[in-house]
Scaffold this motif. Structure first.
Motif, PDB file in Angstrom:
ATOM      1  N   GLY A 182       0.779  -1.232   0.000  1.00 38.23           N
ATOM      2  CA  GLY A 182       0.000   0.000   0.000  1.00 38.23           C
ATOM      3  C   GLY A 182       0.806   1.274   0.000  1.00 38.23           C
ATOM      4  O   GLY A 182       0.224   2.374   0.032  1.00 38.23           O
ATOM      5  N   THR A 246      -8.180  -5.412   2.571  1.00 41.87           N
ATOM      6  CA  THR A 246      -7.795  -5.350   1.161  1.00 41.87           C
ATOM      7  C   THR A 246      -8.895  -5.924   0.274  1.00 41.87           C
ATOM      8  O   THR A 246      -9.797  -6.620   0.740  1.00 41.87           O
ATOM      9  CB  THR A 246      -6.506  -6.159   0.929  1.00 41.87           C
ATOM     10  OG1 THR A 246      -6.726  -7.514   1.359  1.00 41.87           O
ATOM     11  CG2 THR A 246      -5.342  -5.572   1.708  1.00 41.87           C
ATOM     12  N   GLN A 247      -8.795  -5.638  -1.019  1.00 39.79           N
ATOM     13  CA  GLN A 247      -9.657  -6.316  -1.985  1.00 39.79           C
ATOM     14  C   GLN A 247      -9.166  -7.750  -2.123  1.00 39.79           C
ATOM     15  O   GLN A 247      -7.954  -8.006  -2.128  1.00 39.79           O
ATOM     16  CB  GLN A 247      -9.576  -5.622  -3.348  1.00 39.79           C
ATOM     17  CG  GLN A 247     -10.191  -4.248  -3.392  1.00 39.79           C
ATOM     18  CD  GLN A 247     -11.713  -4.304  -3.502  1.00 39.79           C
ATOM     19  OE1 GLN A 247     -12.284  -5.350  -3.791  1.00 39.79           O
ATOM     20  NE2 GLN A 247     -12.372  -3.185  -3.257  1.00 39.79           N
ATOM     21  N   SER A 248     -10.097  -8.689  -2.232  1.00 39.40           N
ATOM     22  CA  SER A 248      -9.676 -10.083  -2.299  1.00 39.40           C
ATOM     23  C   SER A 248     -10.636 -10.896  -3.151  1.00 39.40           C
ATOM     24  O   SER A 248     -11.764 -10.469  -3.425  1.00 39.40           O
ATOM     25  CB  SER A 248      -9.591 -10.698  -0.891  1.00 39.40           C
ATOM     26  OG  SER A 248     -10.863 -10.670  -0.254  1.00 39.40           O
TER      27      SER A 248
END
Length: 396
Positions: A182, A246-248
């Motif tokens: 990040g 997070t995107q997952s």
């Protein structure tokens, strides 16, 4: 008269035959499965006597041939789900060469495979991680013999991204780590731009995408980051993504779907699943290396054996931070476990024959097909060592 395998014979109808292998794999976990009758043989008295005298089938040198047609029996395997597609391909094509042998594989995960191997419910197993000393002792006790640990599955992990009009981007290990931790949040960040002169990078947010589930791919990817970019990636290698919020995506398919549907997204997946997405060329020494079967396979050539490695346990301390030209270090290596001794000759010969086929140039080519598994075939040098280990399999 027996028939020998033609090493360069092309495989046809792989998708249809693989469906049969999936059915067989459902029988895998308990070492049972549907028993088949050994192929009928005909011949003179002299031919029968010659067959009886040949109690075992010798494994070939690298690039050699082996007679599979006289083999019989039923063997079961299980373990690493990463190997499922490759195992389906191997099982399907081996069936045409050894019609008297039934092979199955149950993709229960690496831990499940190691447990089943210790319990003796499978004759071979797949694992994404090297066997520890405690489990090795249990395996040796179960086998009543030494244990083989063979690197028969090498798969490049692609760093995939979604930027319309851009197919490839160069990134150093530190840049990759800073993207996924990040610290780098824009595609036109100066760290990315410095290594991509002439590429029109958009002023667009980067959206890192990781696996939601526990995954050998995640463990190998985070191991790469922790070794090759230790200053930027401070997390320990793990099969679960270490950063929250997070995107997952669930599984490989889920992750690829999220990246595919999200402009600006970046993720990691088995290279065979990259499809039409952009991919990162990884910084290695003074160059940037795109994934390829040849570049991924070189990782074993430039890596040192582990401290516990032997002639039977061909385990590697992967050189994730290699500077060797033409090497792609973001890979997953899965090991196949087998005993050197089995309780009867039929089983020993069947396991020996199947693993010989898997390690052969043709067997590796089958799984290298992108429609099967897209693996990186092992080199002739590694194959020579693997074949020498397989040749030690016999009845106790």
């Amino acid at each position: 008269m027996t028939v020998k395998l033609a090493v360069n014979r092309r495989i046809t109808g792989i998708a249809a035959v693989s469906a049969l292998a999936v059915t067989l794999a459902a029988c895998g976990g308990n070492g049972g499965g549907e028993t088949t009758t050994a192929a009928e043989t005909t011949g003179t008295t002299e031919e029968v006597e010659e067959t009886e005298e040949a109690e075992t089938t010798e494994a070939p040198e690298a690039g050699g041939e082996m007679d599979y047609s006289a083999l019989s029996g039923t063997i079961a395997g299980g373990g690493a789900s990463s190997m499922e597609k490759a195992q389906n391909g191997w099982i399907a094509t081996f069936a045409s060469e050894a019609p008297g042998v039934t092979v199955s594989y149950n993709p229960t995960g690496s831990s499940g495979g190691r447990t089943a191997f210790i319990e003796g419910t499978v004759q071979y197993a797949g694992t994404d991680s090297i066997v520890g000393d405690d489990q090795l002792a249990e395996m040796e006790a179960s086998c009543q013999s030494d244990v083989l640990e063979l690197p028969l599955y090498v798969s490049p992990i692609a760093v995939i991204f979604n930027l319309p009009g851009i197919d490839s981007i160069n990134m150093t290990p530190e840049t990759i780590a800073n993207v996924f931790n990040g610290s780098i949040t824009k595609w036109n960040d100066e760290a990315i731009a410095a290594d991509n002169e002439g590429v029109d990078l958009p002023d667009l947010d980067i959206i890192p995408v990781n696996r939601f589930d526990g995954s050998g791919t995640t463990e190998n990817f985070t191991e790469y980051l922790s070794v090759a970019a230790a200053d930027a990636w401070t997390y320990e290698p793990a099969d679960m993504w270490p950063i929250e919020g997070t995107q997952s995506g669930d599984g490989t398919s889920g992750l690829v779907d999220v990246v595919t549907s999200t402009e600006g997204a970046i993720g990691y997946a088995d290279a065979s699943r990259a499809g039409g997405l952009g991919t990162v060329a990884v910084g290695v020494g003074e160059e940037f290396v795109s994934y390829s079967p040849e570049a991924a396979a070189r990782i074993l050539e430039v890596s040192e054996p582990t401290e516990s490695a032997t002639d039977l346990r061909l385990t590697y301390d992967l050189a994730r931070d290699t500077t060797e030209s033409g090497t792609y270090p973001v890979v997953l290596v899965s090991y196949t476990l087998a005993c050197t001794g089995y309780g009867d000759q039929e089983t020993a010969d069947a396991v020996k024959g199947y693993l010989t086929y898997v390690a052969s140039a043709e067997g590796q080519e089958v799984a290298a097909d992108p429609d099967v598994a897209g693996i990186a075939p092992i080199s002739d040098n590694v194959r020579t060592q693997v074949m020498a280990a397989i040749d030690q399999i016999s009845a106790r």
